[in-house]
Design a protein around this motif. Structure first.
Motif, PDB file in Angstrom:
ATOM      1  N   LEU A   4      30.948 -10.564  25.286  1.00  0.00           N
ATOM      2  CA  LEU A   4      31.958  -9.942  24.435  1.00  0.00           C
ATOM      3  C   LEU A   4      32.287  -8.573  25.001  1.00  0.00           C
ATOM      4  O   LEU A   4      31.391  -7.748  25.177  1.00  0.00           O
ATOM      5  CB  LEU A   4      31.441  -9.780  23.000  1.00  0.00           C
ATOM      6  CG  LEU A   4      31.285 -11.033  22.168  1.00  0.00           C
ATOM      7  CD1 LEU A   4      30.650 -10.685  20.821  1.00  0.00           C
ATOM      8  CD2 LEU A   4      32.629 -11.682  21.947  1.00  0.00           C
ATOM      9  N   LYS A   5      33.554  -8.343  25.273  1.00  0.00           N
ATOM     10  CA  LYS A   5      34.002  -7.030  25.742  1.00  0.00           C
ATOM     11  C   LYS A   5      34.614  -6.315  24.545  1.00  0.00           C
ATOM     12  O   LYS A   5      35.553  -6.815  23.927  1.00  0.00           O
ATOM     13  CB  LYS A   5      35.018  -7.178  26.868  1.00  0.00           C
ATOM     14  CG  LYS A   5      34.414  -7.818  28.101  1.00  0.00           C
ATOM     15  CD  LYS A   5      35.443  -7.966  29.194  1.00  0.00           C
ATOM     16  CE  LYS A   5      34.825  -8.614  30.417  1.00  0.00           C
ATOM     17  NZ  LYS A   5      35.811  -8.781  31.498  1.00  0.00           N
ATOM     18  N   VAL A   6      34.076  -5.152  24.240  1.00  0.00           N
ATOM     19  CA  VAL A   6      34.491  -4.405  23.046  1.00  0.00           C
ATOM     20  C   VAL A   6      35.271  -3.179  23.481  1.00  0.00           C
ATOM     21  O   VAL A   6      34.875  -2.470  24.407  1.00  0.00           O
ATOM     22  CB  VAL A   6      33.257  -3.988  22.210  1.00  0.00           C
ATOM     23  CG1 VAL A   6      33.677  -3.249  20.959  1.00  0.00           C
ATOM     24  CG2 VAL A   6      32.415  -5.208  21.859  1.00  0.00           C
ATOM     25  N   SER A   7      36.386  -2.924  22.800  1.00  0.00           N
ATOM     26  CA  SER A   7      37.184  -1.727  23.084  1.00  0.00           C
ATOM     27  C   SER A   7      37.242  -0.845  21.846  1.00  0.00           C
ATOM     28  O   SER A   7      36.786  -1.231  20.761  1.00  0.00           O
ATOM     29  CB  SER A   7      38.605  -2.114  23.511  1.00  0.00           C
ATOM     30  OG  SER A   7      39.385  -2.475  22.392  1.00  0.00           O
ATOM     31  N   THR A   8      37.829   0.315  22.016  1.00  0.00           N
ATOM     32  CA  THR A   8      38.004   1.245  20.897  1.00  0.00           C
ATOM     33  C   THR A   8      38.819   0.605  19.781  1.00  0.00           C
ATOM     34  O   THR A   8      38.590   0.867  18.599  1.00  0.00           O
ATOM     35  CB  THR A   8      38.708   2.525  21.387  1.00  0.00           C
ATOM     36  OG1 THR A   8      37.915   3.098  22.429  1.00  0.00           O
ATOM     37  CG2 THR A   8      38.887   3.531  20.283  1.00  0.00           C
ATOM     38  N   LYS A   9      39.762  -0.252  20.162  1.00  0.00           N
ATOM     39  CA  LYS A   9      40.650  -0.880  19.180  1.00  0.00           C
ATOM     40  C   LYS A   9      40.080  -2.152  18.562  1.00  0.00           C
ATOM     41  O   LYS A   9      40.702  -2.751  17.692  1.00  0.00           O
ATOM     42  CB  LYS A   9      41.994  -1.181  19.840  1.00  0.00           C
ATOM     43  CG  LYS A   9      42.722   0.067  20.283  1.00  0.00           C
ATOM     44  CD  LYS A   9      44.031  -0.258  20.946  1.00  0.00           C
ATOM     45  CE  LYS A   9      44.713   1.019  21.414  1.00  0.00           C
ATOM     46  NZ  LYS A   9      45.984   0.741  22.079  1.00  0.00           N
ATOM     47  N   SER A  10      38.907  -2.580  19.011  1.00  0.00           N
ATOM     48  CA  SER A  10      38.292  -3.786  18.457  1.00  0.00           C
ATOM     49  C   SER A  10      37.913  -3.568  16.999  1.00  0.00           C
ATOM     50  O   SER A  10      37.407  -2.508  16.634  1.00  0.00           O
ATOM     51  CB  SER A  10      37.028  -4.155  19.239  1.00  0.00           C
ATOM     52  OG  SER A  10      37.318  -4.476  20.571  1.00  0.00           O
ATOM     53  N   SER A  11      38.134  -4.583  16.194  1.00  0.00           N
ATOM     54  CA  SER A  11      37.706  -4.546  14.795  1.00  0.00           C
ATOM     55  C   SER A  11      36.210  -4.845  14.750  1.00  0.00           C
ATOM     56  O   SER A  11      35.774  -5.913  15.204  1.00  0.00           O
ATOM     57  CB  SER A  11      38.474  -5.591  13.993  1.00  0.00           C
ATOM     58  OG  SER A  11      37.823  -5.857  12.770  1.00  0.00           O
ATOM     59  N   ALA A  12      35.441  -3.927  14.205  1.00  0.00           N
ATOM     60  CA  ALA A  12      33.985  -4.110  14.140  1.00  0.00           C
ATOM     61  C   ALA A  12      33.621  -5.366  13.358  1.00  0.00           C
ATOM     62  O   ALA A  12      32.704  -6.099  13.740  1.00  0.00           O
ATOM     63  CB  ALA A  12      33.318  -2.883  13.534  1.00  0.00           C
ATOM     64  N   THR A  13      34.350  -5.658  12.304  1.00  0.00           N
ATOM     65  CA  THR A  13      34.064  -6.850  11.494  1.00  0.00           C
ATOM     66  C   THR A  13      34.359  -8.129  12.273  1.00  0.00           C
ATOM     67  O   THR A  13      33.589  -9.090  12.206  1.00  0.00           O
ATOM     68  CB  THR A  13      34.874  -6.819  10.187  1.00  0.00           C
ATOM     69  OG1 THR A  13      34.598  -5.597   9.499  1.00  0.00           O
ATOM     70  CG2 THR A  13      34.517  -7.986   9.280  1.00  0.00           C
ATOM     71  N   SER A  14      35.458  -8.133  13.018  1.00  0.00           N
ATOM     72  CA  SER A  14      35.785  -9.310  13.824  1.00  0.00           C
ATOM     73  C   SER A  14      34.764  -9.529  14.930  1.00  0.00           C
ATOM     74  O   SER A  14      34.348 -10.671  15.194  1.00  0.00           O
ATOM     75  CB  SER A  14      37.177  -9.163  14.440  1.00  0.00           C
ATOM     76  OG  SER A  14      38.159  -9.131  13.435  1.00  0.00           O
ATOM     77  N   ALA A  16      31.691  -8.563  14.815  1.00  0.00           N
ATOM     78  CA  ALA A  16      30.463  -8.994  14.134  1.00  0.00           C
ATOM     79  C   ALA A  16      30.489 -10.493  13.868  1.00  0.00           C
ATOM     80  O   ALA A  16      29.480 -11.185  14.045  1.00  0.00           O
ATOM     81  CB  ALA A  16      30.284  -8.224  12.827  1.00  0.00           C
ATOM     82  N   GLY A  17      31.630 -11.005  13.465  1.00  0.00           N
ATOM     83  CA  GLY A  17      31.765 -12.440  13.253  1.00  0.00           C
ATOM     84  C   GLY A  17      31.564 -13.219  14.547  1.00  0.00           C
ATOM     85  O   GLY A  17      30.924 -14.278  14.561  1.00  0.00           O
ATOM     86  N   ALA A  18      32.099 -12.681  15.646  1.00  0.00           N
ATOM     87  CA  ALA A  18      31.922 -13.323  16.949  1.00  0.00           C
ATOM     88  C   ALA A  18      30.448 -13.300  17.360  1.00  0.00           C
ATOM     89  O   ALA A  18      29.927 -14.294  17.886  1.00  0.00           O
ATOM     90  CB  ALA A  18      32.782 -12.630  17.996  1.00  0.00           C
ATOM     91  N   ILE A  19      29.778 -12.195  17.109  1.00  0.00           N
ATOM     92  CA  ILE A  19      28.346 -12.092  17.425  1.00  0.00           C
ATOM     93  C   ILE A  19      27.581 -13.165  16.663  1.00  0.00           C
ATOM     94  O   ILE A  19      26.780 -13.909  17.237  1.00  0.00           O
ATOM     95  CB  ILE A  19      27.783 -10.695  17.066  1.00  0.00           C
ATOM     96  CG1 ILE A  19      28.368  -9.628  17.988  1.00  0.00           C
ATOM     97  CG2 ILE A  19      26.258 -10.686  17.147  1.00  0.00           C
ATOM     98  CD1 ILE A  19      28.081  -8.194  17.523  1.00  0.00           C
ATOM     99  N   ALA A  20      27.826 -13.257  15.358  1.00  0.00           N
ATOM    100  CA  ALA A  20      27.125 -14.244  14.529  1.00  0.00           C
ATOM    101  C   ALA A  20      27.400 -15.664  15.022  1.00  0.00           C
ATOM    102  O   ALA A  20      26.493 -16.492  15.083  1.00  0.00           O
ATOM    103  CB  ALA A  20      27.529 -14.092  13.064  1.00  0.00           C
ATOM    104  N   GLY A  21      28.636 -15.939  15.397  1.00  0.00           N
ATOM    105  CA  GLY A  21      28.996 -17.262  15.896  1.00  0.00           C
ATOM    106  C   GLY A  21      28.301 -17.598  17.205  1.00  0.00           C
ATOM    107  O   GLY A  21      27.764 -18.701  17.376  1.00  0.00           O
ATOM    108  N   PHE A  22      28.293 -16.646  18.142  1.00  0.00           N
ATOM    109  CA  PHE A  22      27.635 -16.886  19.424  1.00  0.00           C
ATOM    110  C   PHE A  22      26.124 -17.017  19.256  1.00  0.00           C
ATOM    111  O   PHE A  22      25.491 -17.807  19.958  1.00  0.00           O
ATOM    112  CB  PHE A  22      27.961 -15.790  20.430  1.00  0.00           C
ATOM    113  CG  PHE A  22      29.330 -15.936  21.047  1.00  0.00           C
ATOM    114  CD1 PHE A  22      29.685 -17.091  21.726  1.00  0.00           C
ATOM    115  CD2 PHE A  22      30.255 -14.915  20.952  1.00  0.00           C
ATOM    116  CE1 PHE A  22      30.940 -17.226  22.294  1.00  0.00           C
ATOM    117  CE2 PHE A  22      31.515 -15.043  21.525  1.00  0.00           C
ATOM    118  CZ  PHE A  22      31.865 -16.202  22.194  1.00  0.00           C
ATOM    119  N   LEU A  23      25.542 -16.245  18.344  1.00  0.00           N
ATOM    120  CA  LEU A  23      24.107 -16.374  18.095  1.00  0.00           C
ATOM    121  C   LEU A  23      23.781 -17.770  17.578  1.00  0.00           C
ATOM    122  O   LEU A  23      22.783 -18.371  17.982  1.00  0.00           O
ATOM    123  CB  LEU A  23      23.627 -15.320  17.103  1.00  0.00           C
ATOM    124  CG  LEU A  23      23.568 -13.888  17.625  1.00  0.00           C
ATOM    125  CD1 LEU A  23      23.259 -12.927  16.483  1.00  0.00           C
ATOM    126  CD2 LEU A  23      22.542 -13.749  18.733  1.00  0.00           C
TER     127      LEU A  23
END
Length: 88
Positions: A4-14, A16-23
């Motif tokens: 996951l590449k995170v930028s300043t404009k990334s939504s933290a909640t979105s 987080a959902g991706a993290i949970a899904g990949f886990l």
């Protein structure tokens, strides 16, 4: 392993959902961020994801590190974070 590449404009909640899904799918995820704002969003996303997976009895472990990336011919140093479930 998912990246996951995170930028300043990334939504933290979105993120987080991706993290949970990949886990759930792969058991771990690697994240990368360049710059203070992006690192801030990455850390907030991990904190939110921790809450998402806590209801399933999962606690998260984060291992920070550095990675050198070539972006448009320029070398940049990014913060990487490996995120995976804590083993009992």
């Amino acid at each position: 392993m998912a990246l996951l590449k995170v930028s300043t404009k990334s939504s933290a909640t979105s993120v987080a959902g991706a993290i949970a899904g990949f886990l759930k799918e792969e058991g771990k995820v690697e994240m990368q961020a360049i710059g203070a704002g992006a690192v801030n969003q990455m850390v907030k996303a991990i904190a939110i994801a921790r809450g998402f997976v806590a209801c399933n009895g999962i606690d998260l472990v984060c291992v920070p590190g550095f990675v050198d990336l070539d972006i448009d011919g320029h070398e940049k140093t990014a913060i990487k974070m490996l995120v995976f479930p804590k083993q009992p």
